[in-house]
Design an enzyme around this catalytic site. Structure first.
Site, PDB file in Angstrom:
ATOM      1  N   GLU A 318      17.558  -3.814   0.421  1.00  0.00           N
ATOM      2  CA  GLU A 318      17.644  -2.442  -0.089  1.00  0.00           C
ATOM      3  C   GLU A 318      16.273  -1.772  -0.150  1.00  0.00           C
ATOM      4  OE1 GLU A 318      20.349  -0.708  -0.452  1.00  0.00           O
ATOM      5  OE2 GLU A 318      21.531  -2.448   0.173  1.00  0.00           O
ATOM      6  N   ASP A 342      -1.263   4.403   4.500  1.00  0.00           N
ATOM      7  CA  ASP A 342      -2.339   4.087   3.566  1.00  0.00           C
ATOM      8  C   ASP A 342      -2.237   2.634   3.089  1.00  0.00           C
ATOM      9  OD1 ASP A 342      -4.510   5.012   1.623  1.00  0.00           O
ATOM     10  OD2 ASP A 342      -3.000   4.205   0.250  1.00  0.00           O
ATOM     11  N   GLU A 397      -4.566   2.446   8.119  1.00  0.00           N
ATOM     12  CA  GLU A 397      -5.807   2.341   7.357  1.00  0.00           C
ATOM     13  C   GLU A 397      -5.991   0.875   6.981  1.00  0.00           C
ATOM     14  OE1 GLU A 397      -7.860   3.747   3.167  1.00  0.00           O
ATOM     15  OE2 GLU A 397      -5.920   2.756   3.308  1.00  0.00           O
TER      16      GLU A 397
END
Length: 689
Positions: A318, A342, A397
């Site tokens: 989920e 990020d 990143e």
């Protein structure tokens, strides 16, 4: 969609091994993570009818209106004893509208329309979920799938607002094609104004997008769009993953922003935070169902020790539904063109990069410290995005340098398109802080800019938002500091400090742009040398907005030198757009002179010349070239309109001589003023692409 997984077999590592033979001892690890990815994809195909349907779960979870105005609600709360809906629609009766429990911790509720045929819940009305925990406590929660949340000035938490406008915004413009190479303008909507306030999506459309277009950036990267309760978190403590931040306007306002960018030929990337979530409970995901293990790992594994946030359980079915559907939501509903992921380092490793200095040893990238669940999740994210949206761009990143991060999945990689070259801005700041101009190490600078993994594309940048945050300063402020307050007028003679700062600001950015990668990034305002630093309102600064803004008024003032830096940045991008050095192969460096502080290289059949010497100009400096012909200057940092001194005429022509020099058969002599950069093109070469 059911046959997608059948296209897979064992990954073909031949290309990967050719580019990076050091991964050979870890071939088994790469095969294993690929097998786990393939198994996960096959399970999606079998259990959910294909990943297309699975990743469109935002169409069934949350609140949805049918054509007959019936409202269907669906939630996942495995730790709940019971679930109820309350809000304006039922005068906040806590238990009057119970959900029906379903298998696997899911809950459903159907609300018939009113007698007049209108939905039971009106647009912009407030809602709350009421969770009865197994301990008998009642908790008020916001749906994880909520698409709009707001906060009043007198409240400490956000409210769930039902967003169902009678005439929703409809985009007018198609997505632009994927650019040949991304020139990225990194931006934060809330600080995009010189006023001490939170700026809006509408302000961004009117005042910032025209600047992005004029500057020649073809890609806009928006930060802090996913809703975050704490403004000073810069958007990295997300509370509501499907909600566009209401600080800046409505969902329709954001759609209009993306649509307007598309009309200008600019693609738009979203800063995507799937590495962690805010620890907020009342308006976040934390303890949503009364347990600490709903969306996250239970216990210490579910807590980020450095960030104070919660860590997703990527092995949960989920959670995968939630996060993968979240990607589809921003692509489908808002028209984004891709994502900058990020905190990828935190995802890749169980240690999350905390207290770890990556040396480059390959044993750091494989083994028990790697979180294979997170690795597989990233592979799934990239596979699904690129399969469903072929022009989608994904950027990672990652500070660790994980091999294969930007290699295709079928070759054993993780499937990202680009990685951020995070060592480069750190190098520039370190040089400006610690090294005298005359001691700059040209070899070390070039090594930092070119030290990247073969076959993996990098986005290079001299500075981003990280370098501007409180505790640090922008490059311009490191270079010119307090004199920026008094001596930036073009009506007075440049002081030595301003002169040095203006010239080095241009050289640093052009060298980074031309040598450092296959894409380029600039943080808003830094293109014109934005002064000071960036700091959001918080208790420590008495909730001030003074540094939470971008002073575009500086570049709009004709007599200030910020306009000169802006002009150079614009022409630098336009020169790249014309000649395409970012999309060409790596540069060939011919001169790297420590004593003269000169760097010369060729890329995209252009000649780049940099003289970083603080005082020495060279009247007859010989430079090597691969191709014979007539060379002319295309970009000259010393032009007066860029804040230079006009010491070399840009219409000067240079003719090659059959004189071998620096391992090349041809060369010519040129005058290079101190602290000057030149870009020259061969007039005899056809640069059309």
């Amino acid at each position: 969609m059911e046959d997608h997984c059948r296209n897979f077999s064992r990954p073909d590592l031949n290309r990967f091994l050719q580019l990076d033979p050091y991964i050979k001892p870890y071939e088994g690890d790469i095969q294993r993570r690929y097998r786990l990815f393939e198994e996960c994809l096959a399970r999606l195909e079998k259990a959910e009818g294909g990943f297309d349907q699975f990743t469109r779960s935002y169409q069934s979870y949350g609140v949805h209106r049918r054509s007959d105005s019936t409202l269907l609600l669906k939630e996942w709360a495995p730790g709940a004893q019971a679930l109820y809906l309350t809000g304006d629609f039922n005068a906040w009766e806590k238990l009057s509208h119970p959900f029906t429990p379903k298998a696997f911790g899911k809950w459903e509720l159907s609300l018939p329309p009113k007698p007049d045929g209108s939905p039971a819940i009106q647009h912009l009305s407030k809602l709350k979920l009421v969770v009865l925990t197994k301990d008998g406590a009642y908790l008020f929660r916001i749906s994880p799938w909520a698409t709009y949340v707001t906060k009043t000035l007198d409240s400490v938490t956000y409210d769930w607002i039902h967003w169902d406008p009678p005439q929703p915004y409809k985009c007018q413009h198609r997505r632009p094609p994927q650019p040949r190479c991304p020139r990225i303008y990194e931006a934060h909507v809330g600080i995009a104004s010189p006023r001490e306030e939170i700026a809006s999506y509408k302000n961004f459309i009117l005042d910032v997008l025209p600047r992005v277009k004029d500057l020649g950036y073809n890609c806009l990267q928006l930060m802090a769009v996913m809703e975050h309760a704490y403004y000073a978190s810069f958007g990295y403590q997300v509370t509501n993953f499907f909600a566009a931040s209401s600080r800046f306007g409505t969902p329709d306002d954001l759609k209009a922003l993306v649509d307007r960018a598309h009309s200008l030929g600019i693609i738009v990337l979203l800063d995507m935070v799937h590495s962690h979530a805010s620890s907020n409970t009342e308006d976040g995901l934390n303890y949503f169902d009364g347990t600490d293990s709903c969306f996250f790992h239970a216990g210490p594994r579910g807590e980020h020790s450095h960030w104070g946030s919660r860590l997703f359980n990527y092995s949960s079915w989920e959670v995968s539904r939630f996060l993968l559907s979240n990607l589809r939501w921003w692509m489908d509903e808002y028209g984004f063109d891709g994502f900058r992921f990020d905190g990828v380092t935190s995802m890749l490793y169980h240690h999350h990069g905390v207290g770890v200095s990556f040396s480059g040893s390959y044993c750091e990238y494989f083994g028990m410290q790697v979180d294979e669940d997170a690795v597989v999740h990233l592979m799934l994210s990239n596979y699904i995005l690129h399969k469903l949206y072929p022009d989608c761009i994904t950027i990672a990143e990652d500070v660790s340098g994980m091999p294969g991060l930007c290699r295709p999945i079928q070759e054993g990689g993780l499937g990202f398109d680009h990685r951020l070259a995070m060592a480069v801005p750190d190098k520039w700041i370190q040089i400006l802080k610690e090294v005298k101009d005359e001691d700059w190490d040209m070899w070390n600078i070039v090594h930092t800019l070119t030290n990247r993994r073969r076959g993996e594309k990098s986005i290079c940048y001299a500075e981003s938002h990280d370098q501007a945050l409180v505790g640090d300063k922008s490059l311009a402020f490191w270079l010119m500091d307090k004199e920026m307050y008094t001596n930036m007028s073009a009506l007075i003679t440049m002081t030595p400090v301003i002169d040095r700062g203006m010239q080095l600001h241009k050289l640093i950015r052009l060298l980074t742009h031309s040598l450092g990668g296959e894409g380029y990034l600039n943080f808003m305002g830094n293109e014109f040398g934005h002064p000071e630093w960036l700091d959001f309102p918080r208790k420590g600064n008495e909730e001030s907005y003074r540094y939470a803004r971008r002073q575009y008024n500086l570049v709009d003032t004709e007599h200030l030198r910020y306009r000169q830096l802006y002009a150079f940045d614009r022409d630098m991008n336009q020169t790249e757009d014309k000649y395409g050095w970012l999309s060409s192969g790596p540069a060939v460096v011919s001169t790297l002179d420590q004593a003269d502080k000169v760097i010369v290289f060729e890329r995209a059949k252009l000649l780049f010349i940099f003289n970083f010497h603080p005082s020495a100009s060279f009247s007859h400096y010989r430079v090597a070239v691969q191709h014979a012909g007539k060379y002319k200057i295309q970009l000259n940092s010393d032009e007066v309109r860029y804040g230079g001194h006009g010491r070399i005429q840009s219409d000067t022509e240079f003719f090659t001589e059959p004189m071998a020099f620096r391992n090349q058969l041809r060369s010519f002599l040129i005058y290079i003023p101190c602290r000057t950069a030149l870009v020259l093109a061969n007039e005899d070469h056809d640069y059309s692409r």
